[in-house]
Design a protein around this motif. Structure first.
Motif, PDB file in Angstrom:
ATOM      1  N   GLY A 322       0.839  -1.342  -0.139  1.00 57.22           N
ATOM      2  CA  GLY A 322      -0.038  -0.092   0.204  1.00 57.22           C
ATOM      3  C   GLY A 322       0.850   1.246   0.038  1.00 57.22           C
ATOM      4  O   GLY A 322       0.735   2.309  -0.772  1.00 57.22           O
ATOM      5  N   VAL A 323       1.951   1.472   0.857  1.00 60.05           N
ATOM      6  CA  VAL A 323       2.766   2.461   0.783  1.00 60.05           C
ATOM      7  C   VAL A 323       3.305   2.642  -0.446  1.00 60.05           C
ATOM      8  O   VAL A 323       3.562   3.688  -1.073  1.00 60.05           O
ATOM      9  CB  VAL A 323       4.113   2.192   1.852  1.00 60.05           C
ATOM     10  CG1 VAL A 323       5.004   3.271   1.863  1.00 60.05           C
ATOM     11  CG2 VAL A 323       3.311   2.290   3.291  1.00 60.05           C
ATOM     12  N   LEU A 324       3.857   1.489  -1.304  1.00 57.61           N
ATOM     13  CA  LEU A 324       4.435   1.885  -2.547  1.00 57.61           C
ATOM     14  C   LEU A 324       3.550   2.236  -3.585  1.00 57.61           C
ATOM     15  O   LEU A 324       3.643   3.279  -4.602  1.00 57.61           O
ATOM     16  CB  LEU A 324       5.027   0.248  -3.046  1.00 57.61           C
ATOM     17  CG  LEU A 324       6.305  -0.239  -2.240  1.00 57.61           C
ATOM     18  CD1 LEU A 324       6.763  -1.542  -3.062  1.00 57.61           C
ATOM     19  CD2 LEU A 324       7.233   0.889  -1.990  1.00 57.61           C
ATOM     20  N   SER A 325       2.245   1.954  -3.429  1.00 55.30           N
ATOM     21  CA  SER A 325       1.195   2.232  -4.236  1.00 55.30           C
ATOM     22  C   SER A 325       1.104   3.694  -3.976  1.00 55.30           C
ATOM     23  O   SER A 325       0.721   4.639  -5.251  1.00 55.30           O
ATOM     24  CB  SER A 325      -0.185   1.645  -4.082  1.00 55.30           C
ATOM     25  OG  SER A 325      -0.037   0.270  -4.199  1.00 55.30           O
ATOM     26  N   LEU A 326       1.187   4.113  -3.035  1.00 53.71           N
ATOM     27  CA  LEU A 326       0.857   5.673  -2.733  1.00 53.71           C
ATOM     28  C   LEU A 326       1.985   6.513  -3.273  1.00 53.71           C
ATOM     29  O   LEU A 326       1.947   7.522  -3.898  1.00 53.71           O
ATOM     30  CB  LEU A 326       0.621   6.059  -1.187  1.00 53.71           C
ATOM     31  CG  LEU A 326      -0.558   5.531  -0.398  1.00 53.71           C
ATOM     32  CD1 LEU A 326      -0.409   5.597   0.989  1.00 53.71           C
ATOM     33  CD2 LEU A 326      -1.613   6.094  -0.970  1.00 53.71           C
ATOM     34  N   PHE A 327       3.172   6.050  -2.914  1.00 58.00           N
ATOM     35  CA  PHE A 327       4.481   6.811  -3.355  1.00 58.00           C
ATOM     36  C   PHE A 327       4.446   6.538  -5.141  1.00 58.00           C
ATOM     37  O   PHE A 327       4.953   7.513  -5.745  1.00 58.00           O
ATOM     38  CB  PHE A 327       5.590   6.204  -2.973  1.00 58.00           C
ATOM     39  CG  PHE A 327       6.124   6.846  -1.685  1.00 58.00           C
ATOM     40  CD1 PHE A 327       5.457   6.383  -0.428  1.00 58.00           C
ATOM     41  CD2 PHE A 327       6.954   7.913  -1.485  1.00 58.00           C
ATOM     42  CE1 PHE A 327       5.504   7.023   0.781  1.00 58.00           C
ATOM     43  CE2 PHE A 327       7.277   8.438  -0.217  1.00 58.00           C
ATOM     44  CZ  PHE A 327       6.702   8.018   0.784  1.00 58.00           C
TER      45      PHE A 327
ATOM     46  N   TYR B  37      -8.062   6.646   0.701  1.00 55.90           N
ATOM     47  CA  TYR B  37      -8.550   6.461   2.337  1.00 55.90           C
ATOM     48  C   TYR B  37      -8.107   4.817   2.428  1.00 55.90           C
ATOM     49  O   TYR B  37      -7.558   4.476   3.386  1.00 55.90           O
ATOM     50  CB  TYR B  37      -9.769   6.716   2.462  1.00 55.90           C
ATOM     51  CG  TYR B  37     -10.577   6.300   3.696  1.00 55.90           C
ATOM     52  CD1 TYR B  37     -10.051   6.695   4.975  1.00 55.90           C
ATOM     53  CD2 TYR B  37     -11.426   5.109   3.720  1.00 55.90           C
ATOM     54  CE1 TYR B  37     -10.433   6.326   6.119  1.00 55.90           C
ATOM     55  CE2 TYR B  37     -11.968   4.843   5.116  1.00 55.90           C
ATOM     56  CZ  TYR B  37     -11.486   5.174   6.481  1.00 55.90           C
ATOM     57  OH  TYR B  37     -11.984   4.834   7.306  1.00 55.90           O
ATOM     58  N   GLN B  38      -8.714   3.871   1.581  1.00 55.89           N
ATOM     59  CA  GLN B  38      -8.614   2.562   1.667  1.00 55.89           C
ATOM     60  C   GLN B  38      -7.188   2.070   1.745  1.00 55.89           C
ATOM     61  O   GLN B  38      -6.623   1.198   2.483  1.00 55.89           O
ATOM     62  CB  GLN B  38      -9.205   1.724   0.558  1.00 55.89           C
ATOM     63  CG  GLN B  38     -10.814   2.131   0.732  1.00 55.89           C
ATOM     64  CD  GLN B  38     -11.661   1.191   1.750  1.00 55.89           C
ATOM     65  OE1 GLN B  38     -11.102   0.548   2.420  1.00 55.89           O
ATOM     66  NE2 GLN B  38     -12.776   1.732   2.162  1.00 55.89           N
ATOM     67  N   THR B  39      -6.567   2.711   0.801  1.00 52.78           N
ATOM     68  CA  THR B  39      -4.967   2.300   0.708  1.00 52.78           C
ATOM     69  C   THR B  39      -4.142   2.779   1.887  1.00 52.78           C
ATOM     70  O   THR B  39      -3.280   2.013   2.362  1.00 52.78           O
ATOM     71  CB  THR B  39      -4.417   3.170  -0.464  1.00 52.78           C
ATOM     72  OG1 THR B  39      -5.049   2.681  -1.662  1.00 52.78           O
ATOM     73  CG2 THR B  39      -2.920   2.260  -0.884  1.00 52.78           C
ATOM     74  N   VAL B  40      -4.485   4.054   2.216  1.00 51.97           N
ATOM     75  CA  VAL B  40      -3.761   4.498   3.860  1.00 51.97           C
ATOM     76  C   VAL B  40      -4.078   3.698   4.771  1.00 51.97           C
ATOM     77  O   VAL B  40      -3.221   3.062   5.537  1.00 51.97           O
ATOM     78  CB  VAL B  40      -3.956   5.758   3.937  1.00 51.97           C
ATOM     79  CG1 VAL B  40      -3.695   6.114   5.416  1.00 51.97           C
ATOM     80  CG2 VAL B  40      -3.638   6.904   3.027  1.00 51.97           C
ATOM     81  N   ARG B  41      -5.378   3.095   4.934  1.00 52.56           N
ATOM     82  CA  ARG B  41      -5.891   2.190   5.890  1.00 52.56           C
ATOM     83  C   ARG B  41      -4.895   1.139   5.831  1.00 52.56           C
ATOM     84  O   ARG B  41      -4.397   0.368   6.847  1.00 52.56           O
ATOM     85  CB  ARG B  41      -7.278   1.930   5.826  1.00 52.56           C
ATOM     86  CG  ARG B  41      -8.249   2.739   6.433  1.00 52.56           C
ATOM     87  CD  ARG B  41      -9.589   2.335   6.509  1.00 52.56           C
ATOM     88  NE  ARG B  41      -9.681   1.078   6.798  1.00 52.56           N
ATOM     89  CZ  ARG B  41     -10.832   0.357   6.649  1.00 52.56           C
ATOM     90  NH1 ARG B  41     -12.028   0.745   6.225  1.00 52.56           N
ATOM     91  NH2 ARG B  41     -11.057  -0.986   7.223  1.00 52.56           N
ATOM     92  N   THR B  42      -4.714   0.506   4.655  1.00 51.52           N
ATOM     93  CA  THR B  42      -3.896  -0.913   4.287  1.00 51.52           C
ATOM     94  C   THR B  42      -2.317  -0.699   4.867  1.00 51.52           C
ATOM     95  O   THR B  42      -1.930  -1.333   5.568  1.00 51.52           O
ATOM     96  CB  THR B  42      -3.940  -1.284   2.765  1.00 51.52           C
ATOM     97  OG1 THR B  42      -5.524  -1.561   2.639  1.00 51.52           O
ATOM     98  CG2 THR B  42      -3.224  -2.809   2.763  1.00 51.52           C
ATOM     99  N   ALA B  43      -1.772   0.686   4.179  1.00 52.58           N
ATOM    100  CA  ALA B  43      -0.578   0.862   4.527  1.00 52.58           C
ATOM    101  C   ALA B  43      -0.195   1.116   5.984  1.00 52.58           C
ATOM    102  O   ALA B  43       0.759   0.696   6.436  1.00 52.58           O
ATOM    103  CB  ALA B  43      -0.253   2.150   3.849  1.00 52.58           C
TER     104      ALA B  43
END
Lengths: 492, 49
Positions: A322-327, B37-43
């Motif tokens: 998820g962190v990689l997807s955000l970056f 929002y969903q991705t931050v929750r996962t992260a």
């Protein structure tokens, strides 16, 4: 912030008597979408995002991969091929149809892309519902892949023309949408499959049934069709010669490597600049895929002790993805926007040069602390995204706006090639190091140092990029400053 | 922000409705915000959140 010069849309500096029937047809197409003065250009980015947010779903296929493996009773590879076909078709269709997209404009391109992408899902749904895997290959892979390629390039040249003062920002917004598409599709797909299959709740260990995936494909096909057609409806191309109020085109000439000349797509691929950029994109994408492909197992392996236990739990590894997807998404917007100030070549020196150092850091000290590993990998992936988003503006700088969409399409074959090479390198090296689940940080070093070598090659290729020789520039009509001859410029 | 300019190709200046721009940005912004929002929750799972 609009202003229109005295030129006719699509036919700069041309008297009516000089216009052939073919040119009239092209002009009609152009004027059909050229807006009247006063049109607000900030309606264009959401049009582009409406397409890219939909086709970005291509990076969310892992959500239903296991379900398809169980439904068709085939190997992981047999299902993984669906994604590979789609990415190869993306590269091929962008290259083959790039000129058509430039000639017919973004609205027609988005319309065709919407039909193909949606049809791909519907044919794929039929394949899943009737247990015919070849229909999934044909639908999502081939037809959907064509929609991917045409959709990816469709708004890019239009955005560059609407934002000549900030092309990096404009293309960054759209291509950020491609990264954002996966962020939306992954949780949405889980929730929809949860709705369609009561036995599936989205947690580890539960797998949705084939019918739930078929219904998911049907739903996505319809929703994406609506969204993409909305984008096609509101997209407009600017009138020929349009420029933002207060913006001086001569300021562009003052920057190194930025041309106000025009180079055709056919000529662009004959220049060393095109192939140097092809190498740059190929190296940058291959290096990024090296991490993305293995992200979840990689972080667990990096912190695995000699007893075989990893200090990073599976849920934390999923969080790392998820962190990689955000970056990846943020890098597309931030780095591409930054390139408007730093310049495209310096930006790629950062992506490749700093990326190279970060890769060395990952290989040598990456396993010393989780936080360090995450930071190094996240910045590398932001460069990966930035490389995708900055390349259309780089092409604009070198070849002009004339057929930048078609040139971009041809360049995307580097993406298709990297999509094959990246996983091959990483998986090939790891296969020689041991069994999955037993690997440690040191086992990744050969693959990581291959990526360092690739980034070095890309860095040198970027350094060698010089302005395009004048012999490749399109001839100008008399009195038409900055515009190619009418028989060429009428084409969109 | 658009400033209508005189047109020499016979087109009358138009005003793009602010509502249309807001609608278009909302249509793409809401799904994107949902995905973020969903991705931050996962992260956050990475940090034990």
């Amino acid at each position: 912030m609009t202003g229109v010069t005295g030129r006719r849309p699509g036919l700069p500096g041309v008297r009516p008597a000089e216009v052939s029937p073919w040119q009239c047809r092209a002009s009609w197409r152009a004027s059909a979408s050229s807006p009247a003065p006063g049109f607000n250009r900030w309606l264009i980015p959401p049009a582009a995002l409406a397409v890219h947010l939909c086709i970005g779903q291509a990076y969310a296929t892992s959500v239903y991969k296991t379900a398809l493996v169980e439904d068709f009773q085939v190997s992981q590879t047999a299902i993984g091929i669906v994604f590979s076909i789609a990415i190869v078709m993306l590269g091929l269709s962008a290259a083959v149809f790039g000129t058509w997209v430039d000639r017919n404009g973004p609205r027609a391109a988005m319309f065709v892309s919407a039909i193909c992408w949606s049809t791909g899902f519907l044919v794929g749904a039929l394949g899943i519902a009737t247990d015919q895997l070849w229909l999934l290959y044909l639908g999502y892979g081939v037809i959907g892949g064509i929609g991917l390629g045409i959709g990816y390039i469709s708004p890019v040249s239009t955005l560059i023309k609407w934002f000549p003062d900030r092309p990096g920002l404009a293309t960054g917004m759209a291509i950020m949408g491609f990264g954002g598409g996966a962020l939306i599709a992954s949780p949405l797909s889980r929730q929809l499959m949860d709705l369609y299959d009561p036995d599936y709740d989205g947690t580890a260990g539960t797998v949705p049934g084939g019918n739930a995936v078929a219904l998911l494909f049907l739903t996505l096909g319809v929703v994406y069709l609506f969204f993409m057609l909305f984008g096609a409806t509101i997209i407009r191309v600017p009138a020929e010669g349009w420029k933002p109020d207060g913006w001086d085109p001569s300021s562009v000439k003052q920057k190194a490597l930025v041309t106000t000349e025009s180079v055709s797509a056919a000529n662009a691929i004959k220049t060393p600049q095109f192939w140097l950029l092809w190498i740059v994109l190929f190296c940058n994408v291959t290096a990024g895929i090296g991490i993305l492909e293995q992200a979840s197992p990689m972080i667990q392996d990096f912190f695995r002790d000699d007893a075989g236990d990893s200090s990073v739990a599976l849920t934390a590894a999923t969080g790392f993805v998820g962190v990689l997807s955000l970056f990846n998404m943020a890098g597309r917007f931030v780095w591409s926007s930054t390139s408007d100030f730093l310049g495209r070549k310096p930006n790629y020196m950062i992506y490749l040069g700093v990326g190279l150092l970060l890769y060395i850091g990952l290989a040598t000290v990456g396993s010393s602390a989780t936080w360090l590993f995450v930071i190094l990998a996240a910045v590398i992936i932001s460069f990966y995204g930035g490389g995708f988003a900055t390349v259309p503006a780089y092409l604009r700088d070198l070849f002009g706006t004339y057929q930048v969409g078609a040139i971009h399409g041809r360049l995307l074959t580097a993406w298709a090639a990297a999509g094959v090479a990246g996983p091959l390198i990483v998986n090939g090296v790891l296969d020689t190091q041991g069994e999955p689940g037993t690997l440690q940080a040191g086992d990744y070093r050969p693959a990581l140092f291959i990526m360092v070598g690739l980034l070095a090659v890309g860095f040198v290729a970027n350094l060698l990029v010089k302005p395009v020789a004048a012999k490749w520039h399109e001839p100008k009509a008399p009195g038409a400053e900055g515009a190619p001859t009418p028989e060429r410029s009428a084409a969109r | 922000m658009s400033t209508p300019a005189p047109s020499q190709n016979g087109q009358r200046p138009v005003h793009t409705p602010t509502g249309l721009i807001a609608f278009a940005w909302t249509l793409v912004g809401v799904p994107l915000a949902y995905g973020l929002y969903q991705t931050v929750r996962t992260a956050l799972d990475l940090f034990g959140g």
